[in-house]
Design an enzyme around this catalytic site. Structure first.
Site, mmCIF file in Angstrom:
data_model
loop_
_atom_site.group_PDB
_atom_site.id
_atom_site.type_symbol
_atom_site.label_atom_id
_atom_site.label_comp_id
_atom_site.label_asym_id
_atom_site.label_seq_id
_atom_site.Cartn_x
_atom_site.Cartn_y
_atom_site.Cartn_z
ATOM 1 N N GLU A 1 4.774 -3.372 -13.636
ATOM 2 C CA GLU A 1 6.202 -3.720 -13.843
ATOM 3 C C GLU A 1 7.047 -2.460 -14.064
ATOM 4 O O GLU A 1 8.030 -2.473 -14.805
ATOM 5 C CB GLU A 1 6.360 -4.768 -14.949
ATOM 6 C CG GLU A 1 5.612 -6.050 -14.564
ATOM 7 C CD GLU A 1 6.124 -7.332 -15.169
ATOM 8 O OE1 GLU A 1 7.273 -7.364 -15.627
ATOM 9 O OE2 GLU A 1 5.366 -8.325 -15.131
ATOM 10 N N PRO B 1 0.816 -1.221 0.000
ATOM 11 C CA PRO B 1 0.000 0.000 0.000
ATOM 12 C C PRO B 1 0.854 1.278 0.000
ATOM 13 O O PRO B 1 0.519 2.244 -0.665
ATOM 14 C CB PRO B 1 -0.812 -0.123 1.290
ATOM 15 C CG PRO B 1 -0.910 -1.593 1.529
ATOM 16 C CD PRO B 1 0.368 -2.194 1.011
ATOM 17 N N THR C 1 6.246 1.996 -13.839
ATOM 18 C CA THR C 1 5.539 3.000 -14.644
ATOM 19 C C THR C 1 6.478 3.570 -15.716
ATOM 20 O O THR C 1 7.705 3.421 -15.636
ATOM 21 C CB THR C 1 5.084 4.181 -13.768
ATOM 22 O OG1 THR C 1 6.257 4.777 -13.189
ATOM 23 C CG2 THR C 1 4.140 3.752 -12.649
ATOM 24 N N GLN D 1 -6.993 10.384 -46.410
ATOM 25 C CA GLN D 1 -5.602 10.509 -45.953
ATOM 26 C C GLN D 1 -5.487 10.722 -44.443
ATOM 27 O O GLN D 1 -4.501 10.306 -43.831
ATOM 28 C CB GLN D 1 -4.891 11.620 -46.725
ATOM 29 C CG GLN D 1 -4.664 11.219 -48.174
ATOM 30 C CD GLN D 1 -3.864 12.233 -48.950
ATOM 31 O OE1 GLN D 1 -3.723 13.384 -48.537
ATOM 32 N NE2 GLN D 1 -3.342 11.827 -50.084
ATOM 33 N N GLY E 1 -18.025 6.049 -33.674
ATOM 34 C CA GLY E 1 -19.021 5.669 -32.654
ATOM 35 C C GLY E 1 -18.923 4.189 -32.312
ATOM 36 O O GLY E 1 -19.080 3.788 -31.150
ATOM 37 N N GLY F 1 5.020 1.545 -3.864
ATOM 38 C CA GLY F 1 4.719 1.201 -5.255
ATOM 39 C C GLY F 1 5.965 1.397 -6.093
ATOM 40 O O GLY F 1 6.832 0.522 -6.157
HETATM 41 N N1 COS Z 1 19.942 -5.885 -11.824
HETATM 42 C C1 COS Z 1 20.706 -6.169 -10.759
HETATM 43 N N2 COS Z 1 20.834 -5.359 -9.677
HETATM 44 C C2 COS Z 1 20.154 -4.199 -9.700
HETATM 45 C C3 COS Z 1 19.338 -3.817 -10.789
HETATM 46 C C4 COS Z 1 19.247 -4.714 -11.888
HETATM 47 N N3 COS Z 1 18.484 -4.430 -12.941
HETATM 48 N N4 COS Z 1 18.789 -2.632 -10.522
HETATM 49 C C5 COS Z 1 19.242 -2.246 -9.326
HETATM 50 N N5 COS Z 1 20.058 -3.206 -8.812
HETATM 51 C C6 COS Z 1 20.777 -3.171 -7.538
HETATM 52 C C7 COS Z 1 21.582 -1.889 -7.435
HETATM 53 O O1 COS Z 1 22.861 -2.055 -8.011
HETATM 54 C C8 COS Z 1 21.654 -1.673 -5.949
HETATM 55 O O2 COS Z 1 22.651 -2.510 -5.384
HETATM 56 P P1 COS Z 1 23.848 -1.880 -4.483
HETATM 57 O O3 COS Z 1 23.166 -1.295 -3.292
HETATM 58 O O4 COS Z 1 24.712 -3.068 -4.163
HETATM 59 O O5 COS Z 1 24.518 -0.856 -5.343
HETATM 60 C C9 COS Z 1 20.318 -2.206 -5.451
HETATM 61 O O6 COS Z 1 19.834 -3.090 -6.474
HETATM 62 C C10 COS Z 1 19.323 -1.108 -5.208
HETATM 63 O O7 COS Z 1 19.110 -0.425 -6.416
HETATM 64 P P2 COS Z 1 18.827 1.141 -6.478
HETATM 65 O O8 COS Z 1 19.828 1.867 -5.646
HETATM 66 O O9 COS Z 1 18.706 1.500 -7.918
HETATM 67 O O10 COS Z 1 17.400 1.228 -5.741
HETATM 68 P P3 COS Z 1 16.374 2.430 -5.620
HETATM 69 O O11 COS Z 1 15.660 2.238 -4.346
HETATM 70 O O12 COS Z 1 17.009 3.707 -5.934
HETATM 71 O O13 COS Z 1 15.223 2.168 -6.732
HETATM 72 C C11 COS Z 1 13.954 1.704 -8.649
HETATM 73 C C12 COS Z 1 15.247 1.608 -7.844
HETATM 74 C C13 COS Z 1 13.193 3.005 -8.568
HETATM 75 C C14 COS Z 1 14.416 1.503 -10.053
HETATM 76 C C15 COS Z 1 13.075 0.523 -8.197
HETATM 77 O O14 COS Z 1 12.520 0.770 -6.928
HETATM 78 C C16 COS Z 1 11.976 0.162 -9.166
HETATM 79 O O15 COS Z 1 12.219 -0.523 -10.168
HETATM 80 N N6 COS Z 1 10.738 0.600 -8.868
HETATM 81 C C17 COS Z 1 9.609 0.177 -9.626
HETATM 82 C C18 COS Z 1 9.086 -1.074 -9.031
HETATM 83 C C19 COS Z 1 8.220 -1.795 -9.976
HETATM 84 O O16 COS Z 1 8.544 -2.006 -11.134
HETATM 85 N N7 COS Z 1 7.080 -2.203 -9.468
HETATM 86 C C20 COS Z 1 6.168 -2.926 -10.260
HETATM 87 C C21 COS Z 1 5.518 -3.913 -9.404
HETATM 88 S S1 COS Z 1 6.078 -5.462 -9.630
HETATM 89 S S2 COS Z 1 4.850 -6.096 -11.036
#
Ligand code: COS
Length: 387
Positions: free
Chosen positions: A367, A127, A369, A283, A344, A130
């Site tokens: 997955e 909640p 935004t 067109q 329509g 996200g």
């Molecule tokens: N592959 C391997 N490792 C990864 C990676 C990847 N693609 N992306 C990040 N990491 C690692 C980073 O290297 C970091 O490790 P270290 O601390 O050892 O350096 C760690 O994971 C944390 O990554 P980061 O610092 O980038 O984390 P943030 O909290 O800044 O956030 C985002 C990253 C915003 C990209 C992440 O929270 C995200 O993807 N959010 C969206 C979530 C999502 O897609 N939700 C959908 C629901 S699931 S269907």
């Protein structure tokens, strides 16, 4: 390992026919009933669709990413809800185990996922967490040497109502507040303390079910951590690796849906007459068709190229984010134009275009935004520029 050419052609042909002959006639019914008929799920099991990306050693088809994308293009040519029921077993519900799991975890779960006997679900979103997934609050408190106790609520969890196994991201380091203190656990659905919320009432993708999953004092052993106890605190990385692949898969589905909508809009434009001629002759209608065709082709090329690079073992996090951003926005524009070309008729339920218009809206949200993909792309550009 890649399939030989004949086997791949046969698989693609089977999927194409299954989609055209079996699934497309059921689109309205699935949306009305908000469920996939059990006999269709059984047929999907028979066809091996639950195990497309699971290695052959564990009973799956072991498709490469490039092959999986070809299947996803074809599955995209019908309501996305059909793909959703097999989507988690091939993607976010199984990939954590495939990428980082122990041999024992693989042997225990993958064969049953490949056969569709159990459905896997991916519990990351909460909640209050996200896009900022690393801030999640679900806790896994260590109790002695032989258990963790999990507490928390997960939200919008795809296929949770049918799930047999949850991949649950929980904070094992209570002192942490970011991605670093998070571990990934495999928790079976029957474990005491798990309850499901009522299924979400969604804008679209009816038939694909999501709901809350609530964990109350759920006890799991340390070897429920993906990769074993030594991978405590590494769960967020597993989530990100899983999403790299998942985002590419979703991009391929977007291409398939766009191509379907372009066909529908084109056929309608050829048949529908106004001012004494088919509207396809105008067109301004042609511009909508042509823009859609070019954009869908661009997205298809992005997916195929990124999949090829991934199969070569290269890091495609940035390219997968590019593909997800472009393909999901692209299919939104294509669906909008498809409604417009239908006029329509595009706004009433009889033609199905309005249903797709609602369905595709989700692709820009789940997955990651569009805005999260933009952050990922720009971050990596800046990092690379700074060396
Ligand atoms: N592959 C391997 N490792 C990864 C990676 C990847 N693609 N992306 C990040 N990491 C690692 C980073 O290297 C970091 O490790 P270290 O601390 O050892 O350096 C760690 O994971 C944390 O990554 P980061 O610092 O980038 O984390 P943030 O909290 O800044 O956030 C985002 C990253 C915003 C990209 C992440 O929270 C995200 O993807 N959010 C969206 C979530 C999502 O897609 N939700 C959908 C629901 S699931 S269907």
């Amino acid at each position: 390992m890649a399939l030989d050419r004949d086997t791949l052609a046969q698989l693609l042909d089977t999927v194409e026919r299954f989609v055209a002959e079996r699934l497309r006639p059921l689109e309205d019914r699935v949306a009305e009933e908000d469920r996939i008929p059990p006999e269709v799920v059984a047929e999907m099991r028979e066809l091996g669709l639950f195990g497309l990306s699971i290695p052959e050693d564990y009973g799956g088809l072991g498709l490469t990413m490039a092959e999986e994308a070809q299947v996803a293009f074809r599955l995209g040519r019908t309501s996305p809800a059909f793909r959703s029921i097999i989507g988690t077993n091939n993607g976010i519900g199984s990939q954590g185990i495939i990428i980082d799991g122990t041999a024992e975890q693989k042997a225990r779960y993958l064969p049953r996922m490949a056969s569709g006997e159990i459905i896997g679900s991916f519990c990351l979103t909460e909640p209050e967490a996200g896009s900022d997934a690393g801030s999640l609050k679900t806790s896994a408190r260590r109790e002695g040497n032989d258990a963790y106790v999990v507490n928390g609520t997960k939200r919008f969890i795809t296929n949770a109502p049918a799930a047999g196994l949850f991949t649950v991201f929980a904070r094992t380091d209570p002192a942490s507040t970011d991605a670093r203190g998070v571990s990934a656990f495999l928790i079976e659905a029957g474990t005491p303390g798990i309850t499901l919320g009522t299924p979400d009432r969604k804008m679209g993708q009816k038939g694909a079910q999501t709901c809350d999953v609530i964990f109350e004092n759920v006890r799991v052993p340390p070897d429920a951590i993906i990769g074993g106890p030594a991978r405590e605190g590494q769960g967020f990385k597993t989530a990100m690796k899983v999403l790299d692949r998942g985002r590419l898969h979703i991009s391929a589905v977007c291409v398939g849906v766009a191509e379907r909508l372009i066909d529908d809009a084109l056929n309608y434009a050829i048949e529908r007459r106004q001012f004494g001629q088919p509207i396809a002759e105008f067109q301004l209608v042609q511009a909508m068709l042509a823009d859609s065709k070019a954009e869908a082709y661009a997205a298809r090329c992005m997916v195929e190229e990124t999949a090829r690079r991934k199969d070569e073992g290269r890091n495609v996090s940035t390219e997968a984010a590019c593909a997800k951003m472009f393909a999901s926005e692209m299919v939104g524009r294509v669906a909008d134009r498809a409604v417009q070309i239908h006029g329509g008729a595009g706004y009433v339920a009889d033609y199905g275009v309005e249903r797709f218009y609602r369905d595709v809206r989700l692709f820009r949200i789940y997955e990651g935004t569009t805005q999260i993909q933009q952050v990922l792309i720009a971050r990596s550009m800046i990092k690379e520029a700074r060396g």
